[in-house]
Motif scaffolding. Structure first.
Motif, PDB file in Angstrom:
ATOM      1  N   ALA A  70      54.971   0.561  70.987  1.00  0.00           N
ATOM      2  CA  ALA A  70      54.726   0.938  69.593  1.00  0.00           C
ATOM      3  C   ALA A  70      55.818   0.404  68.675  1.00  0.00           C
ATOM      4  N   VAL A  71      57.068   0.370  69.158  1.00  0.00           N
ATOM      5  CA  VAL A  71      58.159  -0.200  68.356  1.00  0.00           C
ATOM      6  C   VAL A  71      57.887  -1.672  68.072  1.00  0.00           C
ATOM      7  N   ILE A  72      57.420  -2.407  69.095  1.00  0.00           N
ATOM      8  CA  ILE A  72      57.134  -3.836  68.915  1.00  0.00           C
ATOM      9  C   ILE A  72      55.961  -4.032  67.950  1.00  0.00           C
ATOM     10  N   VAL A  73      54.904  -3.240  68.148  1.00  0.00           N
ATOM     11  CA  VAL A  73      53.725  -3.378  67.284  1.00  0.00           C
ATOM     12  C   VAL A  73      54.074  -3.050  65.839  1.00  0.00           C
ATOM     13  N   MET A  74      54.810  -1.977  65.628  1.00  0.00           N
ATOM     14  CA  MET A  74      55.170  -1.593  64.259  1.00  0.00           C
ATOM     15  C   MET A  74      56.131  -2.599  63.642  1.00  0.00           C
ATOM     16  N   GLY A  75      56.943  -3.250  64.474  1.00  0.00           N
ATOM     17  CA  GLY A  75      57.817  -4.298  63.955  1.00  0.00           C
ATOM     18  C   GLY A  75      57.039  -5.519  63.509  1.00  0.00           C
ATOM     19  N   ILE A  76      55.960  -5.835  64.249  1.00  0.00           N
ATOM     20  CA  ILE A  76      55.132  -6.981  63.888  1.00  0.00           C
ATOM     21  C   ILE A  76      54.341  -6.698  62.610  1.00  0.00           C
ATOM     22  N   PHE A  77      53.808  -5.483  62.508  1.00  0.00           N
ATOM     23  CA  PHE A  77      52.986  -5.112  61.348  1.00  0.00           C
ATOM     24  C   PHE A  77      53.785  -4.245  60.375  1.00  0.00           C
ATOM     25  N   LYS A  78      55.024  -4.621  60.118  1.00  0.00           N
ATOM     26  CA  LYS A  78      55.875  -3.796  59.265  1.00  0.00           C
ATOM     27  C   LYS A  78      55.386  -3.736  57.821  1.00  0.00           C
ATOM     28  N   GLU A  79      54.582  -4.718  57.425  1.00  0.00           N
ATOM     29  CA  GLU A  79      54.051  -4.697  56.062  1.00  0.00           C
ATOM     30  C   GLU A  79      52.805  -3.818  55.940  1.00  0.00           C
ATOM     31  N   PHE A  80      52.290  -3.344  57.065  1.00  0.00           N
ATOM     32  CA  PHE A  80      51.070  -2.527  57.043  1.00  0.00           C
ATOM     33  C   PHE A  80      51.312  -1.180  57.733  1.00  0.00           C
ATOM     34  N   ARG A  81      52.486  -0.649  57.550  1.00  0.00           N
ATOM     35  CA  ARG A  81      52.817   0.608  58.206  1.00  0.00           C
ATOM     36  C   ARG A  81      52.153   1.778  57.483  1.00  0.00           C
ATOM     37  N   ASN A  82      51.261   2.450  58.190  1.00  0.00           N
ATOM     38  CA  ASN A  82      50.594   3.636  57.654  1.00  0.00           C
ATOM     39  C   ASN A  82      50.165   4.505  58.822  1.00  0.00           C
ATOM     40  N   ILE A  83      49.421   5.555  58.538  1.00  0.00           N
ATOM     41  CA  ILE A  83      49.012   6.493  59.587  1.00  0.00           C
ATOM     42  C   ILE A  83      48.144   5.806  60.630  1.00  0.00           C
ATOM     43  N   TRP A  84      47.224   4.955  60.200  1.00  0.00           N
ATOM     44  CA  TRP A  84      46.316   4.298  61.130  1.00  0.00           C
ATOM     45  C   TRP A  84      47.045   3.309  62.027  1.00  0.00           C
ATOM     46  N   THR A  85      47.975   2.573  61.461  1.00  0.00           N
ATOM     47  CA  THR A  85      48.702   1.578  62.255  1.00  0.00           C
ATOM     48  C   THR A  85      49.537   2.235  63.341  1.00  0.00           C
ATOM     49  N   ILE A  86      50.282   3.272  62.981  1.00  0.00           N
ATOM     50  CA  ILE A  86      51.126   3.922  63.973  1.00  0.00           C
ATOM     51  C   ILE A  86      50.289   4.678  65.004  1.00  0.00           C
ATOM     52  N   SER A  87      49.139   5.204  64.596  1.00  0.00           N
ATOM     53  CA  SER A  87      48.257   5.883  65.552  1.00  0.00           C
ATOM     54  C   SER A  87      47.684   4.894  66.561  1.00  0.00           C
ATOM     55  N   LEU A  88      47.261   3.720  66.086  1.00  0.00           N
ATOM     56  CA  LEU A  88      46.758   2.687  66.994  1.00  0.00           C
ATOM     57  C   LEU A  88      47.862   2.182  67.916  1.00  0.00           C
ATOM     58  N   ALA A  89      49.066   2.036  67.376  1.00  0.00           N
ATOM     59  CA  ALA A  89      50.180   1.550  68.191  1.00  0.00           C
ATOM     60  C   ALA A  89      50.504   2.517  69.323  1.00  0.00           C
ATOM     61  N   ILE A  90      50.347   3.803  69.080  1.00  0.00           N
ATOM     62  CA  ILE A  90      50.613   4.802  70.124  1.00  0.00           C
ATOM     63  C   ILE A  90      49.435   4.912  71.077  1.00  0.00           C
ATOM     64  N   GLY A  91      48.216   5.042  70.525  1.00  0.00           N
ATOM     65  CA  GLY A  91      47.045   5.296  71.350  1.00  0.00           C
ATOM     66  C   GLY A  91      46.654   4.146  72.248  1.00  0.00           C
TER      67      GLY A  91
END
Length: 316
Positions: free
Chosen positions: A162-183
């Protein structure tokens, strides 16, 4: 012959209609309905911790849905003159470094943290159910391929992913992005649990009868196997929900989660870490809210696990 030997003794025998006769080996049959979920409810409702955890979760859900029921203070209205100030009238937990109400931010941040947990858990539940059910029911090469895919995801720590995914999509950080990164990286353990349960249910007589009646494999899986194999998934889902809330707080604390403009317990904890010595309440109160919520979900999951396990019920 002596007279005592010829004496006859009369015995009185009561009529059968006046004497109730009960079979010695009669089996007592409970007239109440019985079933996995009915027996689990009868067991869990006798335990005080069920009501405590349910009450805590009810408060959390109410705060997430309708925060105005708990506070009327605007959490975004800040006053630097009140920076790190203590409790005041209408502000029971004091103020943050920016002069924002701590209690209002905790209440309004509940919605964000719980939403991430729910979306992540739903994604884990869907992916774990699909992969675990198909692998366990069909077996053979299907099981081998899906199990190896699950092993790959299971070997990757989902927090690191999730850290890597959120780092890649740092411009689109929101509830849906972080939920997908975890799930997307946390479903493997749930799939393993359901696969093991499907393997246990598959040889049952009702599954064999379903096949004998001509039902196809997919209908048998959906109508007979899955309904009888979902109990462990319900328990795992409650624990996954608690883990997802912790994951969101961890990612936000590390600065790769939700943007600082969004209120969440993780962001509040991250913002307060520099003022631990001067204003520890800014970090302690959001941490308490996070801990109590996660603990309530874990307690409920443990209670469900014990209630749905006949062996555990018999040992109490």
């Amino acid at each position: 012959m002596p007279e005592s030997q010829n004496r006859r003794y009369e015995h009185f025998v009561a009529p059968v209609s006046e004497v109730p006769i009960a079979p010695v080996d009669a089996v007592k049959i409970d007239s109440r309905r019985s079933g996995l979920w009915i027996d689990a409810w009868r067991d869990i409702r006798k335990r005080p911790m069920f009501y405590i955890s349910s009450l805590l979760l009810l408060i959390v859900v109410a705060a997430a849905i309708a925060p105005s029921l708990f506070t009327t203070v605007d959490p975004r209205q800040c006053d630097l003159a009140l920076s790190n100030a203590g409790p005041a009238s209408g502000h029971p937990l004091g103020f943050t470094k920016q002069g924002c109400d701590v209690y209002a931010r905790i209440v309004h941040g509940t919605s964000t943290s719980v939403s991430v947990g729910l979306i992540s858990t739903l994604l884990v539940f869907v992916l774990g159910t699909i992969m675990g059910a198909i692998a366990g029911f069909f077996g053979g090469w299907v099981d081998a391929v899906l199990s190896r895919i699950g092993d790959v995801f299971f070997s990757i720590p989902y927090i690191l992913a999730a850290v890597i995914v959120m780092g890649i999509f740092k411009e689109f950080r929101n509830i849906w992005t972080i939920s997908l990164a975890i799930g997307l990286f946390a479903w493997a353990s749930s799939a393993r649990v359901l696969r093991a349960e499907v393997l246990r249910v598959r040889p049952a007589d009702y599954v064999t009868a379903s096949r004998a009646q001509g039902l196809g494999p997919w209908r048998t899986l959906l109508r007979h196997v899955l309904p009888n194999a979902m109990a462990p998934m319900i328990v795992v889902s409650t624990l996954t929900l608690a883990a997802s809330i912790v994951a969101e707080a961890t990612l936000s604390f590390l600065g790769v989660g939700l943007p600082t403009s969004m209120m969440s317990w993780g962001n509040d904890i991250s913002a307060a870490q520099g003022d631990l010595r001067t204003a520890p309440q800014n970090l302690i109160y959001p941490s308490i809210a996070l801990t109590v919520t996660v603990l309530a979900f874990i307690l409920l999951g443990e209670l469900l696990r014990d209630a749905l396990d006949p062996k555990a019920r018999a040992q109490r």
